[in-house]
Write a protein that holds these residues in place. Structure first.
Motif, short mmCIF file in Angstrom:
data_model
loop_
_atom_site.label_atom_id
_atom_site.label_comp_id
_atom_site.label_asym_id
_atom_site.label_seq_id
_atom_site.Cartn_x
_atom_site.Cartn_y
_atom_site.Cartn_z
N ARG A 62 0.29 -1.19 0.12
CA ARG A 62 -0.29 -0.60 -0.09
C ARG A 62 0.97 1.34 0.11
NH1 ARG A 62 -1.78 3.53 4.45
NH2 ARG A 62 -4.18 4.06 4.32
N ALA A 63 0.82 1.39 -1.13
CA ALA A 63 1.15 3.79 -0.68
C ALA A 63 0.61 4.57 -0.89
CB ALA A 63 2.73 3.76 -2.12
N LEU A 64 0.95 5.65 -1.05
CA LEU A 64 0.22 6.81 -0.64
C LEU A 64 -1.27 7.35 -0.01
CD1 LEU A 64 1.36 7.71 -4.63
CD2 LEU A 64 2.89 8.80 -2.21
N ASN A 65 -1.28 6.98 1.38
CA ASN A 65 -2.11 6.48 2.16
C ASN A 65 -3.26 5.55 1.16
OD1 ASN A 65 -1.51 8.13 3.99
ND2 ASN A 65 -2.11 9.81 3.19
N GLY A 66 -3.24 4.93 0.18
CA GLY A 66 -3.98 4.14 -0.29
C GLY A 66 -4.80 3.98 -1.93
N LYS A 67 -3.92 5.54 -1.56
CA LYS A 67 -4.37 5.88 -3.21
C LYS A 67 -3.58 5.02 -4.72
CE LYS A 67 -6.69 10.07 -1.96
NZ LYS A 67 -7.58 9.68 -1.74
N ALA A 68 -2.22 4.68 -3.90
CA ALA A 68 -1.77 3.72 -5.00
C ALA A 68 -0.66 2.50 -4.08
CB ALA A 68 -0.53 4.57 -5.00
N ILE A 69 -0.48 1.45 -5.10
CA ILE A 69 0.31 0.88 -4.39
C ILE A 69 1.78 0.43 -5.33
CG2 ILE A 69 0.48 -2.19 -5.16
CD1 ILE A 69 -2.70 -1.75 -5.36
N HIS A 70 2.47 0.11 -4.93
CA HIS A 70 3.71 0.06 -4.78
C HIS A 70 3.99 -1.19 -5.32
CE1 HIS A 70 8.61 0.31 -3.93
NE2 HIS A 70 7.99 0.77 -5.04
N THR A 71 4.51 -1.56 -6.09
CA THR A 71 5.17 -2.92 -6.21
C THR A 71 6.97 -2.72 -6.57
OG1 THR A 71 5.17 -3.59 -8.91
CG2 THR A 71 3.31 -3.86 -7.49
N LYS A 72 7.51 -4.10 -6.66
CA LYS A 72 9.12 -3.78 -6.34
C LYS A 72 9.01 -5.72 -6.44
CE LYS A 72 10.66 -3.14 -1.51
NZ LYS A 72 10.82 -2.55 -0.78
N HIS A 73 10.01 -5.78 -7.95
CA HIS A 73 11.05 -6.71 -8.11
C HIS A 73 12.26 -7.31 -8.50
CE1 HIS A 73 10.92 -8.24 -12.45
NE2 HIS A 73 10.55 -6.67 -12.31
N SER A 74 12.99 -8.53 -8.19
CA SER A 74 14.11 -8.09 -8.60
C SER A 74 14.09 -10.06 -8.47
CB SER A 74 14.94 -8.02 -7.25
OG SER A 74 15.10 -8.94 -5.85
N ILE A 75 15.06 -9.88 -9.99
CA ILE A 75 14.89 -11.39 -10.15
C ILE A 75 16.74 -12.10 -10.06
CG2 ILE A 75 15.78 -13.30 -11.93
CD1 ILE A 75 13.33 -11.61 -13.80
N ASN A 76 16.93 -13.37 -9.12
CA ASN A 76 17.67 -13.61 -9.18
C ASN A 76 18.79 -12.81 -8.26
OD1 ASN A 76 17.86 -16.24 -9.81
ND2 ASN A 76 18.75 -15.72 -11.84
N GLU A 77 17.97 -12.18 -7.15
CA GLU A 77 18.71 -11.07 -5.88
C GLU A 77 18.95 -10.55 -6.18
OE1 GLU A 77 21.10 -13.58 -3.42
OE2 GLU A 77 18.85 -14.46 -2.53
#
Length: 176
Positions: A62-77
């Motif tokens: 959850r981001a920006l007080n619920g006004k957005a969703i933040h995703t992040k990912h990494s492949i092979n660390e």
């Protein structure tokens, strides 16, 4: 003495549950369908026998007080990774997102919710060194797995969809 231990335990549990309920998890109504996706996921890609394993770890927050969703990912660390922000654009009346990568390209896209457990994403790619100009992915939450099927418009032709199955994870997203 047992009475005081029990009272102490009840007070501790009450304090912990009060803290947990004070942790905001609400999302704007247009993003509420994504609440089950919040948390960490991992997928081990299918690779040819003898090839180096490929693992993707992603986190939805959850981001920006619920006004957005933040995703992040990494492949092979951290060999490759990216971050995105998903939000509702009231002028376009659509879910939109931007995705930025460690490979130097980025995408801008829209999402369409098909059901409480399915959505499709369409992306325009800028700066790909591989000749990819568009991406289409279908995602489904099923039995606590997150199934993603992705096709790429590469040099004018759509690739065969690649499927990844994500499960809940305790791993962390890492960047180099």
């Amino acid at each position: 003495m047992t009475y005081f231990k029990a009272l102490f335990l009840v007070l501790c549990l009450y304090t912990i549950s009060s803290y947990a309920s004070d942790t905001p998890t609400n999302l704007d109504k247009e993003l509420a369908v994504f609440k089950p996706y919040l948390g960490t996921w991992q997928a081990d890609f299918k690779v040819p026998e003898g090839a180096k394993p490929v693992q993707d770890v992603g986190r939805w927050e959850r981001a920006l007080n619920g006004k957005a969703i933040h995703t992040k990912h990494s492949i092979n660390e951290g060999e490759y990774g990216g971050e995105s922000m998903i939000f509702y654009d009231s002028k376009k009346e659509s879910l939109v997102f931007y995705y930025f990568t460690t490979a130097g390209f980025y995408t801008k896209g829209t999402m369409k919710v098909l059901s409480p457990t399915q959505f499709v994403a369409y992306e325009d790619v800028t700066g790909s060194q591989d000749g990819i100009t568009k991406v289409k992915s279908m995602s489904e939450l099923k039995d606590d797995t997150f199934i993603v099927s992705t096709s790429y418009l590469k040099k004018g032709e759509w690739t065969k969809p690649e499927q990844r199955i994500y499960t809940r994870s305790t791993k962390t997203v890492k960047f180099k």
